[in-house]
Design a protein around this motif. Structure first.
Motif, short mmCIF file in Angstrom:
data_model
loop_
_atom_site.label_atom_id
_atom_site.label_comp_id
_atom_site.label_asym_id
_atom_site.label_seq_id
_atom_site.Cartn_x
_atom_site.Cartn_y
_atom_site.Cartn_z
N GLY A 1 46.00 41.86 42.05
CA GLY A 1 44.91 41.77 41.09
C GLY A 1 44.57 40.33 40.75
O GLY A 1 43.40 39.95 40.68
N LEU B 1 42.80 38.60 43.82
CA LEU B 1 41.37 38.95 43.91
C LEU B 1 40.60 38.35 42.74
O LEU B 1 39.47 37.88 42.91
N GLY B 2 41.20 38.35 41.55
CA GLY B 2 40.52 37.76 40.40
C GLY B 2 40.26 36.27 40.60
O GLY B 2 39.18 35.77 40.24
N PHE C 1 37.25 35.81 43.01
CA PHE C 1 35.94 36.04 42.41
C PHE C 1 35.66 35.11 41.24
O PHE C 1 34.58 35.17 40.64
N TRP D 1 44.80 48.68 42.36
CA TRP D 1 44.25 47.38 41.97
C TRP D 1 43.12 46.96 42.90
O TRP D 1 42.08 46.45 42.45
N ASP E 1 39.93 48.91 42.26
CA ASP E 1 39.24 48.46 41.05
C ASP E 1 38.27 47.33 41.37
O ASP E 1 37.12 47.33 40.89
N TYR E 2 38.68 46.40 42.24
CA TYR E 2 37.78 45.30 42.63
C TYR E 2 36.71 45.77 43.60
O TYR E 2 35.59 45.24 43.60
N ARG F 1 33.99 47.05 41.55
CA ARG F 1 33.23 45.97 40.89
C ARG F 1 32.34 45.21 41.88
O ARG F 1 31.24 44.78 41.53
N TYR F 2 32.84 45.02 43.10
CA TYR F 2 32.12 44.24 44.11
C TYR F 2 32.02 45.05 45.41
O TYR F 2 32.60 44.67 46.43
#
Length: 341
Positions: A18, A21-22, A25, A48, A51-52, A55-56
């Motif tokens: 997570g 990836l955070g 981005f 995890w 979840d991204y 979002r993307y």
């Protein structure tokens, strides 16, 4: 088409993926997409990732493998074979890597401004608590022309995650299927096609040293596979300076690093392993006779590290390399440090 494709491999990284990836981005440079290959994780890694993806959705292409491939090389090759690496440039990250906000922007600027084929940044090694153990890949020239005119290419770290590659060149090669040294061998194959590598001393990535790393218990079979791949590249290379570079790499990684790992593995006979190593160095590289990069006048330019390499070569020739192993392990116990080649 994105400018950059980021390849990420993951396996049971629910604690880290997570954040990885955070941080991507949150980069100052956002013209990239992601190809993520999860090697059949059994924890919440996929949750995890998903979840991204939610979002993307247009920027992450995921491959959730149903059967564990068993090696990072196979997982990265899956990405290389996927057909989804469509950026002009490609970077390879592990799912537990931590990067600075300007990681992509700095490497992209370097490679674009110079017309280089590969851009390399400095990095540090950190433990689980975030403490910096050492900093690597500083002190290099701004640009290195290829084929090499000196031995610097042999001292470029063998990991993929602190480099940005021209995708066209990266996709021409595949990573050998063994668990230690495979990335280094892949890079050496790519470098054969390169004309220029650029460097920055700026630390842009933090390599996490974890106890479960695949390199923490190296088998003899893996060492032999690594050694044979380097020897094969040495035989296939016609350029004299490139041959000397691969030979120096072989001594550093097979003669030194792998010997140290073998001595830490209770399943390996040190005496038999060193006997095999001496035979390998003699038969494949003729004890480095006429190798311009193995001369004392050249190696001493690298300070203590270079002098240690030269001394170790002599110790191998006189069949006394176990003396170096004894001194090395004694120094690490006494000073609580890990000397790296």
């Amino acid at each position: 088409m994105p400018e950059i494709t980021v390849v990420i491999t993951s396996y049971n990284l629910e604690q880290y993926i997570g954040r990885c990836l955070g941080e991507l981005f949150s980069q100052t440079y956002q013209d990239f997409d992601i190809v993520l290959v999860d090697d059949c994780s059994k924890d919440r890694t996929r949750d995890w990732v998903q979840d991204y993806v939610n979002r993307y959705p247009r920027r992450i292409q995921t491959f959730y493998l149903d059967q564990n491939l068993g090696s990072p090389a196979k997982t990265r090759n899956w990405a290389l074979n996927s057909g989804f690496i469509d950026g002009k440039y490609v970077v390879f990250l592990d799912g537990d890597d931590s990067i600075e906000p300007q990681y992509l922007e700095r490497l992209h600027t370097l490679i674009e401004e110079t017309g280089a084929d590969v851009a390399v940044c400095a990095y540090d090694r950190v433990d689980e608590a975030g403490r910096v153990l050492c900093t690597e890949m500083q002190g290099f020239p701004a640009c290195l022309a290829l084929p090499p005119r000196d031995d610097l290419l042999a001292f470029v770290n063998g990991s993929l995650w602190n480099k940005m590659f021209d995708s066209r060149l990266a996709l021409e090669h595949r990573i050998p299927d063994f668990k230690v040294g495979e990335d280094l061998c892949y890079q050496q194959a790519v470098y054969q096609d390169c004309q220029r590598i650029v460097f920055t001393a700026q630390v842009l990535i933090h390599y996490r040293v974890r106890g479960v790393s695949v390199i923490s218990n190296t088998s003899q079979q893996t060492i032999h596979q690594f050694a044979e791949e380097l020897a094969s590249q040495h035989r296939q290379t016609d350029h004299p300076a490139q041959k000397d570079t691969i030979a120096l790499l072989a001594f550093i990684h097979i003669g030194l690093s792998m010997a140290l790992r073998a001595s830490d593995n209770p399943d390996i006979s040190v005496r038999q392993h060193l006997k095999w190593t001496r035979s390998y160095l003699k038969e494949e590289y003729d004890w480095f006779r006429d190798n311009r990069w193995m001369r004392l006048s050249q190696l001493k330019k690298h300070g203590i590290k270079g002098l240690a390499i030269w001394v170790c070569r002599i110790l191998y020739r006189i069949n006394c390399f176990r003396l170096f192993l004894w001194c090395y392990h004694g120094a690490t116990r006494l000073f609580h440090v890990d000397f790296k080649f």
